[in-house]
Design a protein around this motif. Structure first.
Motif, PDB file in Angstrom:
ATOM      1  N   THR A  92     -23.519  31.939  -1.159  1.00 17.14           N
ATOM      2  CA  THR A  92     -23.171  31.623  -2.550  1.00 17.14           C
ATOM      3  C   THR A  92     -23.504  32.741  -3.528  1.00 17.14           C
ATOM      4  O   THR A  92     -23.455  32.541  -4.737  1.00 17.14           O
ATOM      5  N   LEU A 379     -19.356  28.206   3.930  1.00 20.66           N
ATOM      6  CA  LEU A 379     -19.351  28.423   2.487  1.00 20.66           C
ATOM      7  C   LEU A 379     -19.121  27.117   1.736  1.00 20.66           C
ATOM      8  O   LEU A 379     -19.766  26.850   0.712  1.00 20.66           O
ATOM      9  N   SER A 380     -18.220  26.284   2.245  1.00 23.90           N
ATOM     10  CA  SER A 380     -17.955  25.002   1.584  1.00 23.90           C
ATOM     11  C   SER A 380     -19.210  24.131   1.573  1.00 23.90           C
ATOM     12  O   SER A 380     -19.544  23.513   0.553  1.00 23.90           O
ATOM     13  N   GLU A 383     -21.789  25.840  -0.894  1.00 23.73           N
ATOM     14  CA  GLU A 383     -21.397  25.738  -2.306  1.00 23.73           C
ATOM     15  C   GLU A 383     -21.660  24.339  -2.845  1.00 23.73           C
ATOM     16  O   GLU A 383     -22.163  24.170  -3.961  1.00 23.73           O
ATOM     17  N   ASN A 384     -21.345  23.329  -2.054  1.00 28.28           N
ATOM     18  CA  ASN A 384     -21.575  21.952  -2.499  1.00 28.28           C
ATOM     19  C   ASN A 384     -23.054  21.599  -2.490  1.00 28.28           C
ATOM     20  O   ASN A 384     -23.526  20.874  -3.367  1.00 28.28           O
ATOM     21  N   LEU A 388     -22.394  22.307  -7.767  1.00 33.45           N
ATOM     22  CA  LEU A 388     -21.304  22.908  -8.536  1.00 33.45           C
ATOM     23  C   LEU A 388     -21.791  23.205  -9.945  1.00 33.45           C
ATOM     24  O   LEU A 388     -22.631  22.494 -10.490  1.00 33.45           O
TER      25      LEU A 388
END
Length: 397
Positions: A92, A379-380, A383-384, A388
């Motif tokens: 991130t 990454l998903s 990131e979560n 956010l």
């Protein structure tokens, strides 16, 4: 009595809102149905996103958190006997989370409110929120045998899932979305060193497990259990034995067991209320939404609700604008649903559901194999998990 904002609930969301409003020069009174000691006795999670960390700093209560909190740049995911690390910090671009117990957050906020001499009515009974569909809302309650009526401009409902605020909204004005999961989390708190310096999420044939922590000397562990289980069915020895059966060899070699300080079984649910504003009554935190703890979003969502509400009230009083309060619900819900989706997805990915057959575990393993060996998939997750940004709630242009 008269105040600008009446806050119902002295949990972390109500206390954080009151502190942010105080910093902005806006008066608020808190009304809480239980004692301060009872509020502090609630054992909750403690993974803070950067947004929540920044808000506690903004409220002026972040000093102890930075001294004692544990910065985590990643976490482990264990499945099929193998452990993989999600490197949140690298994925991130430098973001982390902070492990700092919700009880400690609440303690810091309570101390700040007491130091400022701001009014909080603990152990209030017969609390009612009245006339919130008019320009003159009121809160009535009884405290220490005396009846009070609190006149205000706005009411902030920070009183949790079972509180009076959401229950006072006419049923035809509210829509509720709910999913109840067919299992619970058995949690054990112990004064033992954590098995690892980062959290470990476990997908095991025997069910989900989580190795978490509160400090370098205090650990929190969880086991997925049937809803029919009772806490008295689980001795400490039985808990540790079952946890070992779900961990990998490396974790088992490092696991230090000890007597429990606290044990409890918590049911899991996903829940969202729409809208979150009713005239001059605003819902925030658990009064408006519940997430399963798998995604570590509950306290963080409450904090962002509070930030949006505080900004809206500051705009109302200082800029004489109602745009913020008019947009409060939509702004919150856009972010809430994304966190609800992530928490539901993590829960579905890591737990064993009683009605699922062997094929579902293969689906889970295949998805985990993809996610943890794909940059885009990892990454998903990262990131979560780190959260956010606040402006993610703004509509796309």
């Amino acid at each position: 009595m008269r105040t600008q904002v009446a806050i119902i609930g002295a949990g972390p969301s109500g206390l954080l809102l009151s502190q942010l409003l105080h910093k902005a020069g806006i008066d608020a009174v808190i009304v809480e149905r239980v004692s301060g000691a009872h509020v502090l006795s609630r054992i909750r999670a403690g993974v803070l996103e950067q947004v929540a960390i920044d808000l506690l700093d903004e409220a002026g209560v972040g000093a102890r958190m930075h001294r004692e909190g544990l910065v985590h740049g990643g976490f482990g995911m264990l499945y099929a006997g193998r452990r993989h690390r999600i490197d949140m910090n690298t994925l991130t671009g430098g973001k982390n989370v902070m492990v700092y117990g919700q009880t400690e957050v609440t303690h810091d906020l309570m101390d700040a409110r007491t130091a400022a001499g701001l009014p909080t009515y603990y152990e209030a009974s017969d609390v009612q929120v009245l006339d919130f569909d008019t320009q003159r809302p009121r809160v009535s309650f009884t405290h220490a045998g005396q009846s009070y009526e609190l006149q205000c401009d706005f009411i902030a409902g920070c009183d949790g899932f079972h509180g009076v605020c959401r229950a006072s909204v006419p049923r035809q004005s509210i829509e509720e979305f709910e999913k109840v999961y067919p299992f619970g989390w058995l949690g054990l708190l112990s004064d033992t060193p954590p098995v690892h310096d980062e959290l470990i999420y476990v997908n095991s044939p025997r069910g989900f497990a989580l190795c978490s922590q509160r400090s370098k000397t205090r650990s929190r562990y969880y086991l997925q259990v049937p809803l029919t289980d009772r806490i008295e069915d689980w001795t400490d020895a039985a808990f540790w034995q079952e946890l070992r059966l779900r961990l990998d060899e490396e974790a088992n070699a490092k696991l230090i067991t000890g007597p429990s300080i606290e044990k409890s079984i918590a049911p899991l649910r996903s829940f969202v209320t729409e809208p979150m504003r009713f005239g001059r009554l605003f819902l925030a935190g658990d009064a408006a939404h519940i997430v399963p703890p798998t995604g570590a979003k509950g306290l963080n969502l409450a904090a962002t609700d509070v930030k949006y509400l505080c900004n809206a009230l500051v705009d109302y009083y200082q800029a004489h604008s109602e745009a913020g309060i008019d947009g409060y619900s939509a702004r919150c819900l856009r972010r809430i649903w994304k966190a609800e989706r992530f928490s539901w997805w993590m829960t579905s990915l890591m737990h064993r559901f009683p009605d699922d057959g062997p094929i579902t575990s293969r689906f889970q393993e295949a998805e985990l194999d993809y996610l943890l060996n794909s940059h885009a998939g990892s990454l998903s997750i990262a990131e979560n998990y780190v959260g956010l940004p606040l402006d993610f709630a703004e509509p796309a242009q």
